[in-house]
Design an enzyme around this catalytic site. Structure first.
Site, PDB file in Angstrom:
ATOM      1  CB  ILE A  29      -0.975   0.019   1.313  1.00 49.73           C
ATOM      2  CG1 ILE A  29      -1.603  -1.403   1.392  1.00 49.73           C
ATOM      3  CG2 ILE A  29      -1.769   1.275   1.192  1.00 49.73           C
ATOM      4  CD1 ILE A  29      -2.400  -1.328   2.856  1.00 49.73           C
ATOM      5  CB  VAL A  65       3.357   5.574  -3.730  1.00 55.71           C
ATOM      6  CG1 VAL A  65       4.581   6.330  -3.082  1.00 55.71           C
ATOM      7  CG2 VAL A  65       2.753   6.938  -4.151  1.00 55.71           C
ATOM      8  CB  CYS A  66       4.440   1.421  -1.149  1.00 53.82           C
ATOM      9  SG  CYS A  66       4.186   2.974  -0.213  1.00 53.82           S
ATOM     10  CB  THR A  67       3.289  -1.648  -4.963  1.00 53.33           C
ATOM     11  OG1 THR A  67       2.382  -1.940  -3.951  1.00 53.33           O
ATOM     12  CG2 THR A  67       3.454  -2.960  -5.939  1.00 53.33           C
TER      13      THR A  67
END
Length: 240
Positions: free
Chosen positions: A133, A137-139
């Site tokens: 999540i 962004v993060c992934t």
């Protein structure tokens, strides 16, 4: 005229043979894969609005348990977990009591964190299964950095969540363009298993799929009920 046309077709076929890249099917290998649980934090869960909340929670837990089922090395990381983002669910920590969570204090992209990079390298695996999540962004940031570092990356899109379907699709397209395999949970399971007679195979995975993939779980339940106490109904015998 016919000779010229035939020559043109032959030339086109020859050019196509040299310019069309040969496709190689890369398969997940349970002996060369590692699992990343990325920023699936209790506070960030509220940002995952592209899936129904119950569905997405189920997908998160399904992703997390892949490491346990297939005996994969697991890397868990959080982003500023003492603030609004919150910690990882306790169930994840209990699944992997020997795994130290990489607690990033500011890096948005997990790959920018030296401890995370070291943890990935320590797995000594070339295929990284990832979800987190938020998707865009993060992934995505971590997946792109892993690709740049030479890893084969498999993004479980059902277990990554973000604020809208449109943003999710844009992020998945961006990852695909970089060579990331954007796949479903069931695809990951079947790639790793390969054969229902394997270990883990049907015996280990059918109970797991019953919990996390009820569409298939109900198929197996119906079959079990039919074997145990089913009867052929009038008209069924006439069905091919």
């Amino acid at each position: 005229m016919r000779v010229t046309w035939n020559c043109a077709l032959l030339l086109a076929a020859t050019v196509n043979a040299y310019t069309t890249p040969q496709f190689t099917y890369e398969r997940l290998n349970k002996n060369d894969s590692a699992l990343v649980i990325l920023d699936m934090q209790e506070g960030l869960f509220s940002l995952s609005r592209d899936y129904d909340a119950v569905q997405y929670r189920n997908s998160m837990y399904a992703h997390a348990e892949l490491g346990k089922i297939f005996n994969l090395p697991v890397v868990m990381t959080t982003s500023a977990e003492t603030g609004p983002n919150g910690p990882l669910p306790n169930e994840f920590l209990k699944m992997y009591p020997d795994v130290s969570v990489v607690k990033r204090q500011g890096e948005v992209n997990a790959w920018d964190n030296a401890e995370f990079r070291d943890a990935i390298r320590a797995t000594n695996k070339s295929q990284i299964i990832i979800a987190g999540i938020v998707t865009d962004v993060c992934t995505t940031f971590c997946a792109l950095s892993l690709r740049e570092a030479g890893y084969s990356v498999w993004a479980n899109h059902e277990a990554s969540g973000t604020t809208s379907i449109d943003i999710r699709e844009q992020a998945n397209d961006r990852m695909r363009e970089a060579g990331v395999h954007v796949v479903s949970y069931f695809a990951v399971v079947c790639e790793l298993m390969r054969d229902w007679r394997s270990t883990p195979g049907a015996a280990e995975l059918l109970p797991v799929l019953d919990r996390y993939f009820p569409a298939y779980g109900m198929v197996t339940r119906a079959h079990l009920a039919a074997i145990n106490n089913g009867t052929i109904q009038p008209g069924q015998e006439d069905i091919p």
